[in-house]
Design a protein around this motif. Structure first.
Motif, mmCIF file in Angstrom:
data_model
loop_
_atom_site.group_PDB
_atom_site.id
_atom_site.type_symbol
_atom_site.label_atom_id
_atom_site.label_comp_id
_atom_site.label_asym_id
_atom_site.label_seq_id
_atom_site.Cartn_x
_atom_site.Cartn_y
_atom_site.Cartn_z
ATOM 1 N N PHE A 64 0.846 -1.190 0.000
ATOM 2 C CA PHE A 64 0.000 0.000 0.000
ATOM 3 C C PHE A 64 0.889 1.249 0.000
ATOM 4 C CE2 PHE A 64 0.438 -1.552 4.391
ATOM 5 C CZ PHE A 64 0.921 -0.450 5.057
ATOM 6 N N LEU A 65 0.255 2.369 -0.307
ATOM 7 C CA LEU A 65 0.922 3.668 -0.230
ATOM 8 C C LEU A 65 0.494 4.289 1.088
ATOM 9 C CD1 LEU A 65 2.390 6.166 -1.584
ATOM 10 C CD2 LEU A 65 0.100 6.857 -2.303
ATOM 11 N N CYS A 66 1.451 4.810 1.862
ATOM 12 C CA CYS A 66 1.110 5.326 3.183
ATOM 13 C C CYS A 66 1.480 6.803 3.331
ATOM 14 C CB CYS A 66 1.838 4.499 4.240
ATOM 15 S SG CYS A 66 1.318 4.876 5.905
ATOM 16 N N LEU A 67 0.497 7.615 3.713
ATOM 17 C CA LEU A 67 0.769 8.994 4.099
ATOM 18 C C LEU A 67 1.025 8.987 5.601
ATOM 19 C CD1 LEU A 67 0.779 12.119 3.763
ATOM 20 C CD2 LEU A 67 -1.690 12.049 4.195
ATOM 21 N N LEU A 68 2.228 9.383 5.991
ATOM 22 C CA LEU A 68 2.582 9.433 7.416
ATOM 23 C C LEU A 68 2.674 10.906 7.797
ATOM 24 C CD1 LEU A 68 5.655 7.530 8.971
ATOM 25 C CD2 LEU A 68 4.615 9.570 9.913
ATOM 26 N N ALA A 69 1.723 11.375 8.561
ATOM 27 C CA ALA A 69 1.692 12.801 8.916
ATOM 28 C C ALA A 69 1.592 12.936 10.425
ATOM 29 C CB ALA A 69 0.516 13.487 8.226
ATOM 30 N N LEU A 114 5.445 10.507 2.352
ATOM 31 C CA LEU A 114 4.716 9.471 1.623
ATOM 32 C C LEU A 114 5.640 8.275 1.541
ATOM 33 C CD1 LEU A 114 3.116 11.734 -1.074
ATOM 34 C CD2 LEU A 114 1.841 10.120 0.347
ATOM 35 N N VAL A 115 5.107 7.121 1.897
ATOM 36 C CA VAL A 115 5.932 5.920 1.967
ATOM 37 C C VAL A 115 5.307 4.810 1.133
ATOM 38 C CG1 VAL A 115 7.085 4.304 3.542
ATOM 39 C CG2 VAL A 115 6.404 6.561 4.372
ATOM 40 N N ASP A 116 6.141 4.193 0.318
ATOM 41 C CA ASP A 116 5.722 3.018 -0.426
ATOM 42 C C ASP A 116 6.009 1.810 0.480
ATOM 43 O OD1 ASP A 116 5.145 1.224 -2.466
ATOM 44 O OD2 ASP A 116 7.216 1.246 -3.197
ATOM 45 N N VAL A 117 4.988 1.021 0.747
ATOM 46 C CA VAL A 117 5.167 -0.143 1.637
ATOM 47 C C VAL A 117 4.868 -1.417 0.846
ATOM 48 C CG1 VAL A 117 4.477 -1.213 3.834
ATOM 49 C CG2 VAL A 117 4.462 1.284 3.604
ATOM 50 N N PRO A 118 5.897 -2.026 0.256
ATOM 51 C CA PRO A 118 5.661 -3.220 -0.562
ATOM 52 C C PRO A 118 5.373 -4.473 0.262
ATOM 53 C CG PRO A 118 8.005 -2.651 -0.567
ATOM 54 C CD PRO A 118 7.302 -1.574 0.203
ATOM 55 N N GLU A 119 5.921 -4.529 1.480
ATOM 56 C CA GLU A 119 5.669 -5.703 2.333
ATOM 57 C C GLU A 119 5.854 -5.308 3.791
ATOM 58 O OE1 GLU A 119 8.952 -8.596 1.958
ATOM 59 O OE2 GLU A 119 9.895 -7.062 0.714
ATOM 60 N N HIS A 120 5.437 -6.179 4.707
ATOM 61 C CA HIS A 120 5.607 -5.927 6.138
ATOM 62 C C HIS A 120 7.070 -5.590 6.437
ATOM 63 C CE1 HIS A 120 1.943 -8.593 6.664
ATOM 64 N NE2 HIS A 120 1.616 -7.494 7.296
ATOM 65 N N PHE A 166 9.839 -0.028 4.048
ATOM 66 C CA PHE A 166 9.546 1.394 4.255
ATOM 67 C C PHE A 166 10.373 2.189 3.253
ATOM 68 C CE2 PHE A 166 10.188 5.462 6.368
ATOM 69 C CZ PHE A 166 9.013 5.692 7.069
ATOM 70 N N ARG A 167 9.727 2.596 2.127
ATOM 71 C CA ARG A 167 10.481 3.331 1.096
ATOM 72 C C ARG A 167 9.883 4.725 0.918
ATOM 73 N NH1 ARG A 167 9.944 -1.066 -3.606
ATOM 74 N NH2 ARG A 167 11.168 -2.742 -2.660
ATOM 75 N N PRO A 168 10.518 5.752 1.516
ATOM 76 C CA PRO A 168 9.983 7.114 1.383
ATOM 77 C C PRO A 168 10.057 7.591 -0.070
ATOM 78 C CG PRO A 168 11.596 6.960 3.157
ATOM 79 C CD PRO A 168 11.696 5.691 2.368
ATOM 80 N N ILE A 169 8.967 8.193 -0.579
ATOM 81 C CA ILE A 169 8.976 8.719 -1.947
ATOM 82 C C ILE A 169 8.672 10.217 -1.976
ATOM 83 C CG2 ILE A 169 8.468 6.519 -3.100
ATOM 84 C CD1 ILE A 169 5.535 7.367 -3.247
ATOM 85 N N GLY A 170 8.413 10.782 -0.819
ATOM 86 C CA GLY A 170 8.180 12.229 -0.736
ATOM 87 C C GLY A 170 8.242 12.639 0.721
ATOM 88 N N THR A 171 8.658 13.884 0.951
ATOM 89 C CA THR A 171 8.765 14.338 2.352
ATOM 90 C C THR A 171 8.527 15.845 2.419
ATOM 91 O OG1 THR A 171 10.164 14.300 4.311
ATOM 92 C CG2 THR A 171 11.282 14.716 2.241
ATOM 93 N N THR A 172 8.391 16.368 3.622
ATOM 94 C CA THR A 172 8.205 17.815 3.709
ATOM 95 C C THR A 172 9.558 18.524 3.612
ATOM 96 O OG1 THR A 172 7.327 19.653 4.996
ATOM 97 C CG2 THR A 172 8.195 17.785 6.244
ATOM 98 N N LEU A 173 9.541 19.670 2.944
ATOM 99 C CA LEU A 173 10.776 20.435 2.782
ATOM 100 C C LEU A 173 10.992 21.363 3.971
ATOM 101 C CD1 LEU A 173 10.334 21.364 -0.996
ATOM 102 C CD2 LEU A 173 11.600 19.438 -0.019
ATOM 103 N N ASP A 174 9.933 21.546 4.770
ATOM 104 C CA ASP A 174 10.079 22.436 5.938
ATOM 105 C C ASP A 174 9.327 21.859 7.138
ATOM 106 O OD1 ASP A 174 7.399 23.353 5.083
ATOM 107 O OD2 ASP A 174 8.497 24.506 3.575
ATOM 108 N N ASP A 175 8.160 22.434 7.461
ATOM 109 C CA ASP A 175 7.425 21.952 8.639
ATOM 110 C C ASP A 175 6.695 20.644 8.344
ATOM 111 O OD1 ASP A 175 8.193 24.240 9.896
ATOM 112 O OD2 ASP A 175 6.254 25.241 9.773
#
Ligand code: KG4
Ligand code: ZN
Length: 329
Positions: free
Chosen positions: A138-143, A150-156, A159-168
């Motif tokens: 699944f694709l996971c938004l971790l806020a 944004l994390v790509d989670v292919p299996e248990h 944890f593969r981050p594909i986007g992050t905040t540039l500031d806050d």
């Protein structure tokens, strides 16, 4: 003692500790089923400072860690445990060290393995707890208050981050906005509550346009600051409208990026985790996304035990020299 540590999804009774910020938490999890989940929040203690004071947090963790662990164990004895899990980082270093030292002592005293857990992996693993565990991929938004990614989670355990905040972080934007509006700390839940009484279209707050799948929340915070300054004494009467419009802008930014990421990655399932996943507008705006129950969105130790089921545990005495880390690896 020899052994590979925990295998993926092993049947285990796990005691977990979480002290990365201002919640002292301990939980007992049996094969993904929560036996107990104790969270002692220090929010009131830090409220008068308008944010978490690291040294104050560390001292309070020291006072609370033993009673919180005792409460989580309930009638269970340490001898029944298969492993001890603990948040190793990221977080406030002094706060983390209290939990890590306590976990080492508990594990070492019984000759148990220790599973060090990354707090962010813990938030994702909040989705794996019974009674309704989500299966990857699944694709996971971790806020949360400290992170937004944004994390790509292919299996248990992956944890593969594909986007992050540039500031806050999104939660930080909620907390800073709440402070500008004269609401308490932490402010996310307060804004959520007040926004229900306001008009989300009353003010036009910007959604940052940054390249890729990253986020930026400093612009919307500054826009609120100027609006509040401009309103002067009239802030009081417009507070609910400001909260509703501000929340709308943050939620819009989170939802837009999550949907873009889902399109790019072809993810069929979306999940939302972290303190901001408790936000009612965000949950409503992503009706098909899986979100944990509210108590598992904000920091807790059940999610740390859950992550430990899919992580390598270290056999004694290998963990005695283990250190905490403050920043995300
Ligand atoms: O995950 P968490 O407990 O701690 C971190 O790992 O940072 O997240 C705490 C954050 C705080 O910024 C808090 O304001 C935010 O989650 N939060 C919310 C809501 N409940 C908590 N933000 C928006 N709406 C909520 N209902
Ligand atoms: Zn957290």
């Amino acid at each position: 003692m020899e052994g590979p540590g925990l295998g993926a999804g092993d049947a285990l009774l796990i005691l977990a500790l979480e002290t990365s910020c201002d919640e002292t938490a301990a939980a007992l999890v049996d094969e993904g089923r929560i036996v107990s989940n104790v969270v002692s929040s220090q929010a009131d203690l830090h409220a008068r400072f308008g944010g978490v004071v690291p040294e104050v947090a560390s001292r309070r963790h020291l006072e609370l860690v033993v009673p919180v662990v005792r409460e989580a164990l309930g009638d269970h004895s340490l001898d029944e445990l298969d492993t001890v899990a603990v948040t190793q980082g990221p977080g406030l270093i002094g706060a983390l060290l209290v939990g890590l030292s306590a976990a080492k002592a508990l594990a070492w005293g019984r000759g148990l393995p220790l599973a060090p857990v990354n707090h962010l992996h813990g938030h994702v693993a909040s989705l794996y707890l019974e009674p309704d565990p989500l299966e990857p991929p699944f694709l996971c938004l971790l806020a949360s208050g400290g992170h937004t990614l944004l994390v790509d989670v292919p299996e248990h355990g992956a944890f593969r981050p594909i986007g992050t905040t540039l500031d806050d972080a999104a939660g930080e934007a909620f907390d800073k906005g709440a402070r500008l509006l004269g609401l308490g700390y932490p402010g996310g839940a307060e804004i959520d509550r007040l926004a229900r009484e306001g008009d989300p279209e009353a003010f036009d707050f910007p959604v940052a346009r940054v390249p890729g799948l990253d986020f930026s929340f400093s612009g919307v915070k500054t826009a609120l600051l100027y609006e509040v300054r401009g309103l002067g004494d009239r802030v009081e009467e417009r507070r609910a409208d400001l909260a509703a419009s501000y929340q709308r802008a943050i939620v819009r930014a989170l939802v837009q990026r999550t949907q873009e990421a889902a399109e790019r990655t072809g993810a069929e399932r979306i999940a939302v985790v972290g303190g901001v996943a408790a936000n009612s507008e965000l949950r409503a705006a992503l009706p098909d996304a899986t979100a944990p129950p509210l108590a598992l969105c904000t920091d807790n130790a059940a999610m740390i035990a859950s992550a430990a089921r899919y992580a390598e545990a270290i056999q004694p005495p290998g963990y005695l020299a283990l250190d905490a880390y403050a920043s995300a690896l």
